[in-house]
Structure formats: structure tokens, C-alpha cells
Design an enzyme around this catalytic site. Structure first.
Site, PDB file in Angstrom:
ATOM      1  N   HIS A 206       0.816  -1.220   0.000  1.00  0.00           N
ATOM      2  CA  HIS A 206       0.000   0.000   0.000  1.00  0.00           C
ATOM      3  C   HIS A 206       0.847   1.266   0.000  1.00  0.00           C
ATOM      4  CE1 HIS A 206      -4.059  -1.848   1.290  1.00  0.00           C
ATOM      5  NE2 HIS A 206      -3.963  -1.691  -0.007  1.00  0.00           N
ATOM      6  N   ARG A 313     -10.582   3.469  -1.410  1.00  0.00           N
ATOM      7  CA  ARG A 313     -10.111   2.719  -0.232  1.00  0.00           C
ATOM      8  C   ARG A 313     -10.473   3.501   1.035  1.00  0.00           C
ATOM      9  NH1 ARG A 313      -5.413   1.599  -3.936  1.00  0.00           N
ATOM     10  NH2 ARG A 313      -5.232  -0.657  -4.114  1.00  0.00           N
ATOM     11  N   ARG A 349     -15.156   1.030  -1.048  1.00  0.00           N
ATOM     12  CA  ARG A 349     -14.853  -0.248  -0.401  1.00  0.00           C
ATOM     13  C   ARG A 349     -14.951  -0.034   1.105  1.00  0.00           C
ATOM     14  NH1 ARG A 349      -9.133  -2.934  -1.450  1.00  0.00           N
ATOM     15  NH2 ARG A 349      -8.416  -1.349  -0.014  1.00  0.00           N
ATOM     16  N   GLU A 446     -10.692 -11.546  -4.507  1.00  0.00           N
ATOM     17  CA  GLU A 446      -9.240 -11.491  -4.303  1.00  0.00           C
ATOM     18  C   GLU A 446      -8.724 -12.685  -3.494  1.00  0.00           C
ATOM     19  OE1 GLU A 446      -8.516  -7.664  -2.454  1.00  0.00           O
ATOM     20  OE2 GLU A 446     -10.170  -7.899  -1.060  1.00  0.00           O
ATOM     21  N   ASN A 469      -3.920  -7.633  -6.683  1.00  0.00           N
ATOM     22  CA  ASN A 469      -2.794  -7.607  -5.732  1.00  0.00           C
ATOM     23  C   ASN A 469      -2.938  -8.735  -4.722  1.00  0.00           C
ATOM     24  OD1 ASN A 469      -2.303  -5.194  -7.002  1.00  0.00           O
ATOM     25  ND2 ASN A 469      -3.226  -3.969  -5.391  1.00  0.00           N
ATOM     26  N   ASP A 470      -4.124  -8.786  -4.116  1.00  0.00           N
ATOM     27  CA  ASP A 470      -4.331  -9.846  -3.136  1.00  0.00           C
ATOM     28  C   ASP A 470      -4.548 -11.192  -3.802  1.00  0.00           C
ATOM     29  OD1 ASP A 470      -3.993  -8.776  -0.578  1.00  0.00           O
ATOM     30  OD2 ASP A 470      -5.850  -7.655  -0.788  1.00  0.00           O
ATOM     31  N   ARG A 480       2.693 -10.115  -0.263  1.00  0.00           N
ATOM     32  CA  ARG A 480       2.935  -9.015  -1.210  1.00  0.00           C
ATOM     33  C   ARG A 480       3.852  -7.934  -0.653  1.00  0.00           C
ATOM     34  NH1 ARG A 480      -3.105  -6.262  -1.357  1.00  0.00           N
ATOM     35  NH2 ARG A 480      -2.117  -4.282  -1.800  1.00  0.00           N
ATOM     36  N   CYS A 517      -9.177  -4.002 -10.488  1.00  0.00           N
ATOM     37  CA  CYS A 517      -8.669  -2.820  -9.784  1.00  0.00           C
ATOM     38  C   CYS A 517      -7.348  -3.043  -9.065  1.00  0.00           C
ATOM     39  CB  CYS A 517      -9.718  -2.288  -8.820  1.00  0.00           C
ATOM     40  SG  CYS A 517     -10.186  -3.471  -7.587  1.00  0.00           S
TER      41      CYS A 517
HETATM   42  C1  PEP Z   1      -6.153  -5.684  -4.542  1.00  0.00           C
HETATM   43  O1  PEP Z   1      -5.995  -6.482  -3.617  1.00  0.00           O
HETATM   44  O2  PEP Z   1      -5.797  -5.921  -5.710  1.00  0.00           O
HETATM   45  C2  PEP Z   1      -6.762  -4.380  -4.304  1.00  0.00           C
HETATM   46  C3  PEP Z   1      -7.158  -3.615  -5.287  1.00  0.00           C
HETATM   47  O3  PEP Z   1      -6.901  -3.959  -3.042  1.00  0.00           O
HETATM   48  P1  PEP Z   1      -5.690  -3.543  -2.080  1.00  0.00           P
HETATM   49  O4  PEP Z   1      -4.467  -3.315  -2.917  1.00  0.00           O
HETATM   50  O5  PEP Z   1      -6.145  -2.293  -1.397  1.00  0.00           O
HETATM   51  O6  PEP Z   1      -5.571  -4.695  -1.166  1.00  0.00           O
HETATM   52 MG    MG Z   2      -6.990  -6.213  -1.686  1.00  0.00          MG
END
Ligand code: PEP
Ligand code: MG
Length: 605
Positions: A206, A313, A349, A446, A469-470, A480, A517
Site C-alpha cells: 500500500h 479505499r 470499499r 481477491e 494484488n491480493d 505481497r 482494480c
Molecule cells: C487488490 O488487492 O488488488 C486491491 C485492489 O486492493 P488492495 O491493494 O487495497 O488490497
Molecule cells: Mg486487496
């Protein structure tokens, strides 16, 4: 001797120019003086104060000590068996340490005499105490150093949460740290640092997502960097090449000053946005939306031609308010962003927080926070706050276009439970004659179990958001945020591509949209792959929008689909990357020059 002084003695002073290789995680070039951020649990830094600032700093410190004392009194008072006597005794002991006059005087004297910020004074003085405790022969007393550490941590937390922020950093600094938490990052950004260098963290951390959003050059993966540098050293961060240059010579500085200005010129070349719908060469309309953490960012997003907000977020409000914001604070924040965005709407979210991020220091730390009580699970365990957030969204959605997205959904039961809670809050507001808007409900996909049960989830929601990402993290079991396993974080792993395809197919069958996303959507290399897999809506970091619009407008969907066919039989991430590379070189060399993917490290067998 304090821990800090020890560190100072063992740090070699690097006089010659030294070049270190790092991983670039947010583009750009910066030149500045280093400021070291020490501390693993709580992050703090040394700030030299003007004489005129000392009085304010002492007030801030005293307020933090009072707040810490109130917390300790509260938790050391046994209430109806919720806290055991031993625990109460421990916190009583903490209160004694906190109220120890000699400790308080020493900390205040440090602020006054050394003209430093309260955080630095607390840390250096308590470090001295801890060092003394550690030399006591009696084991029981020796172990008390942990209590001092705990009390120090509590004061530092109170300093961070007292509402008044610490004084700003000096100008033109480059932050160096083991890792930087998003909340520390937001705080530091108020002082406009030039760049950030860390030992740990990955592209999808993040903090680095935020760094990209704020155009702050960042590199990571520099092991033991804090031992090689000291505050005040001059450095260059080249976050194109993934390089840090310590103590640069005049010639190097001159070269980098030129390249920094060239970068700014070439970046602005992409920025000219025509206010027309974005289409591929063969006419498929693609929505490019913004991922937003701070509402200020939308002004820029709109300039770049964003189609609303694909992912807001909301947990960043938690950082901003240093805790859960009130219902009215949330109504105001959501309403403001929704009115700014207008027709294309904002997908809010719900708080994607982990236990660690909650301020309550008495909570047990989780061993595996990524797999722990977080996101929608945490909302279910903090129902009061969850209900408050839902009520705020419902009220803010009157005459605006707001949707709710639930993070880290693992199966449809969590959707059904959330819907029930949402309906309950809607009824409550209606009974009070409070007008509510119509909100759509979506699920973040995710987690692998959500991919495998996506048909069931898709039947119960209005849309899906695919968080790559997750998804990569959980699918490949790769943290990550852990640089040590960055080589295993393979976005183009066949399992990731197949999962994305499954989700897109399920949504298509139910005629609901999917917004991709994760950071993958904002990468010019990955975006065409997503289009080929069937994506029509991408949501990304604001600063990625111009480049992605540029790439999409110069490729044909048909070509992207042709490439996907070539990937179908790939067995590994390497095979996928090679096939993608070959395709890009053959078809899209006008868009991508040089190597598409960084060269692989040679594995020792
Ligand atoms: C993700 O997990 O891809 C996502 C968009 O949310 P975050 O990066 O805030 O976990
Ligand atoms: Mg996420």
C-alpha cells in the site's frame, strides 16, 4: 550508551560515491539528503526544532503522557472479570513507569536541551533505560525492560494519535527505512519528501501504491541500508533504473539533474487527454477508472479522463481520523467525493483494515495478519462500526452515484450476511425519516475460494471488483509486502490468468460488470492482457491513467485476444512472459521498446 548511539558508532561514513542496485517501485528521479527512519514496530524520526517550537513540543509530549495514563488507568481497572488480576498488575506497573518523575524530566530535558521532537526524545531516553535494565543480574528485574519498551511504545502511539501532528521534516529529504507503514507515509508526505528507499515492500504494498499515486520516486530491496547511511548523507534515487547513488560526485549530480527534468517533459507528453470515450483501434469501449485513497486525487484523475472511481479505499479515512470516523464525518467525506465524481460514480470499499491497524494497543498481535481478522471479517467483528459505515454510505448516496464494495469476500455467505445488515440499517434510517439513496453492492474477488465460488457470489451482487494484488498474494501464497519472496510474486502465473478468466466469464453470464482494480490494471504491459481475457473496465492509480489510455487507444482488441490464445498452453509464469514478450515485439514494438520484463536471476541448482 543508547541503542541509537551504538548504531551511530557502527555506521561507516561513506565518503566515496557508491552505487547500489534496488527494485524500482514508483518511477522518477530524486536528489536529496537522507533522513533515517528507525524502529520496527513504531516509526519515528529525528527532527531538529527551532527554539520557538520547543514550548509547543513540550505541550504535545505532556498531552501524550496524560492520554497514555488515561488508557492505562482504564485498562488496569478490572471490570466484571474481563481482565485478570495479573494483567491489571502489569498495567499498574506500566502506570508507575509512565509517571516516574525522573523519566519524565529526562525526556523533557532532552526535548529542551537537544531541541528535538518528542518522539525522538522518548525513544532515546527509554532506550537508555532499557539498556540499563538489560545489565541487571537479577533475571526478574532484567526482564522489566520489556515493560519500559511497552510504555515507550504507548507514549509514541499517543504522540501519533493526539491530533496534533509532529513538526515537519526538513526540505529535500530522502526517507530511508526498513519499511514504511501507509499511515507513517501519509504523515511524512505532508512535509513533501523527495523519495523513499526501503529494505522491504513490493510493487503492490500500500505504501508504494500511494507513492505512485503521489508521484514520489521509490525503491526497495536494499538490505541493511540503514547501516550504510546516516541522516544528512547526500543521495540520488533513480527509480527508473532501480538505483541509489550515495554521496554522488558533482558530475553524477549534474547528469541526474538533467535526466530528472527530461523525465518531467516526457511524462507530460502523455497527459493531453481528449474528452472522448476511450476505444481500442477496433472500436471496443474501455472504461478507465481511478483507484483513490485521498479525495484530493480526483481533481487530477478527472484531468486525465477517468471514468469515475472504481475503488475508493475508505480505510484511509481511518488513517486520517486516527481511528474510526464518526457517522457524520463519513457522510461528509463520501458525499463530497461522490458529488465531485458525478454520473460515473464511486465504488466505496468498506474498511479494509487489519487488527494491527486498530489503535488498541492491548489487542494481541496476529501471527499472520494477511490471513487474519481483516477486511469484511473485521467489519463483522466490529459490527457497530460496520453499521455506522453502511448508514453513512446510504445517506451520502442520496442524489449521487455510490456503490459499496466488500473486501476479502471468501464466499457468498458473507454477501448474504452483509446484505441483511445493510437492509437493517436502511430500515433504521427510514424509521427515523432519514432519506437514503439507492446503493449497488459489489464484492472484491481477491481470495481463491471466491474465485472458485464466483458463480454463487455473482448471483447475489450487482458487480465484481477483481483485486489482483491480493489475488496473486493468496493464490501463490506470496506475501505481497515481503521483498524476500518478490521473485515468487508472478502476476502472469497461469493460475492468475485462469482465475481472471473464470471471474470474467461468470460475470458475463450474469450480465454484471467486473472492474479490475489491482495494480495489474495500471500496468501498460498487463492491461492489454486483461483486455484479451475479456476485461472492459480497469481501475488504477491516478498517475497510470494517461499511459494506459495511450496504450489502449493504440491496440486492437482482436490482437489482444489473439495473444491470449497463444498463452493458453503455457505451463509456468516464465513461459507466459516469454510468449507475451514475443508477441509484443512482433505486434506492438511501436508501444514498447527494449525488454518487456526484467531479466531473470540465474537460479543456482
Ligand atoms: C487488490 O488487492 O488488488 C486491491 C485492489 O486492493 P488492495 O491493494 O487495497 O488490497
Ligand atoms: Mg486487496
Amino acid at each position: 550508551m543508547t541503542a541509537f548511539e551504538k548504531k551511530k558508532q557502527t555506521s561507516p561514513t561513506t565518503k566515496n560515491e557508491l552505487r547500489l542496485n534496488a527494485h524500482a517501485v514508483s518511477r522518477g528521479v530524486a536528489i536529496g539528503k537522507i533522513i533515517c527512519l528507525h524502529g520496527r514496530k513504531r516509526q519515528f524520526y529525528k527532527i531538529n526544532l527551532e527554539t520557538s517550537q520547543i514550548e509547543r513540543e513540550l505541550r504535545r509530549l505532556r498531552a501524550a503522557v496524560r492520554l497514555a495514563a488515561r488508557q492505562l488507568i482504564k485498562i488496569s481497572t478490572p471490570k466484571s472479570g474481563t481482565i485478570q488480576e495479573t494483567k491489571a498488575n502489569i498495567f499498574d506497573a506500566h502506570l508507575l513507569i509512565l509517571q516516574d518523575k525522573s523519566l519524565q524530566t529526562k525526556i523533557e530535558d532532552t526535548v529542551v536541551e537537544e531541541k528535538v521532537n518528542a518522539e525522538w526524545a522518548v525513544k532515546t531516553v527509554t532506550d537508555e533505560y532499557i539498556a540499563k535494565y538489560k545489565t541487571i543480574p537479577d533475571e526478574y528485574l532484567r526482564e522489566r525492560y520489556i515493560d519500559v519498551e511497552d510504555v515507550a511504545d504507548r507514549i509514541l502511539t499517543a504522540l501519533g494519535g493526539g491530533g496534533k501532528s509532529s513538526p515537519g521534516l526538513e526540505k529535500n529529504v530522502i526517507i530511508v527505512a526498513k519499511e514504511v507503514k501507509p499511515s507513517t507515509f501519509i504523515e511524512l508526505m505532508e512535509s513533501h519528501p523527495q523519495a523513499i528507499i526501503t529494505e522491504n515492500g513490493g510493487w503492490t504494498s500500500h505504501t508504494f501504491i500511494l507513492a505512485r499515486e503521489m508521484n514520489l520516486p521509490a525503491v526497495t530491496g536494499l538490505k541493511r541500508i540503514l547501516r550504510r547511511v546516516k541522516t544528512g548523507d547526500e543521495a540520488i534515487v533513480d527509480a527508473f533504473e532501480g538505483r541509489v547513488i550515495l554521496n554522488p560526485i558533482r558530475e553524477t549530480l549534474r547528469k541526474y539533474r538533467i535526466s530528472a527534468s527530461k523525465f518531467q517533459a516526457s511524462e507530460s507528453a502523455h497527459l493531453e487527454i481528449k474528452n472522448e470515450k476511450l476505444k481500442t483501434l477496433d472500436g471496443r469501449e474501455i472504461k478507465v477508472r481511478a483507484n483513490l485513497d485521498v479525495s484530493k486525487g480526483y481533481v487530477q484523475a478527472r484531468r486525465f479522463g477517468a471514468d469515475g472511481i472504481g475503488l475508493y479505499r475508505s480505510e484511509f479515512l481511518f488513517n486520517q481520523f486516527k481511528g474510526f470516523p464518526s457517522e457524520q464525518e463519513q457522510v461528509k467525506a463520501y458525499g463530497k467525493i461522490a458529488r465531485m465524481v458525478g454520473e460515473e460514480g464511486v465504488r466505496i470499499r468498506t474498511f479494509d483494515l487489519s487488527v494491527e491497524q486498530l489503535a488498541d494497543e492491548t489487542e494481541e498481535r496476529e501471527k499472520n495478519p494477511a490471513l487474519g481478522l481483516r477486511a469484511v471479517r473485521l467489519s463483522f467483528s466490529h459490527l457497530k462500526e460496520f453499521r455506522t459505515q453502511l448508514r453513512a454510505i446510504l445517506q451520502a448516496s442520496v442524489e449521487t452515484n455510490i456503490s459499496i464494495v466488500l473486501p476479502m469476500i471468501s464466499d457468498v455467505s458473507e454477501i448474504l450476511r452483509s446484505k441483511k445488515i445493510l437492509e437493517g440499517e436502511k430500515e433504521k434510517l427510514k424509521r427515523k425519516k432519514i432519506v437514503v439513496g439507492n446503493v449497488k453492492l459489489g464484492a472484491m474477488i481477491e481470495v481463491p475460494s471466491a474465485v472458485l465460488t464466483v458463480n454463487e457470489i455473482a448471483s447475489e451482487v450487482d458487480f465484481l471488483c477483481l483485486g489482483t494484488n491480493d489475488l496473486v498474494q493468496y493464490l501463490l501464497a506470496v506475501d505481497r509486502d515481503n521483498e524476500a519472496v518478490a521473485d515468487w510474486f508472478r502476476t502472469l502465473h497461469p493460475s492468475v490468468l485462469r482465475s481472471i478468466k473464470m471471474v470474467l466469464k461468470a460475470a458475463e453470464e450474469r450480465e454484471i460488470p467486473v472492474i479490475i482494480c489491482g495494480e495489474m490494471a495500471g500496468s501498460p504491459v498487463y492491461a492489454p492482457i486483461l483486455l484479451g481475457l475479456g476485461a472492459t473496465e480497469l481501475s488504477m492509480n491516478v498517475n497510470s491513467i494517461p499511459r494506459i489510455r495511450n496504450v489502449i487507444s493504440k491496440i486492437a482488441l482482436e490482437e489482444a485476444q489473439e495473444m491470449i490464445v497463444k498463452l493458453e498452453n503455457c505451463r509456468t509464469a516464465d513461459e507466459v512472459e516469454n510468449a507475451v514478450s514475443d508477441f509484443y515485439k512482433e505486434k506492438w514494438s511501436h508501444l514498447f521498446s527494449g525488454e518487456i520484463f526484467p531479466p531473470k536471476k540465474k537460479l543456482k541448482n
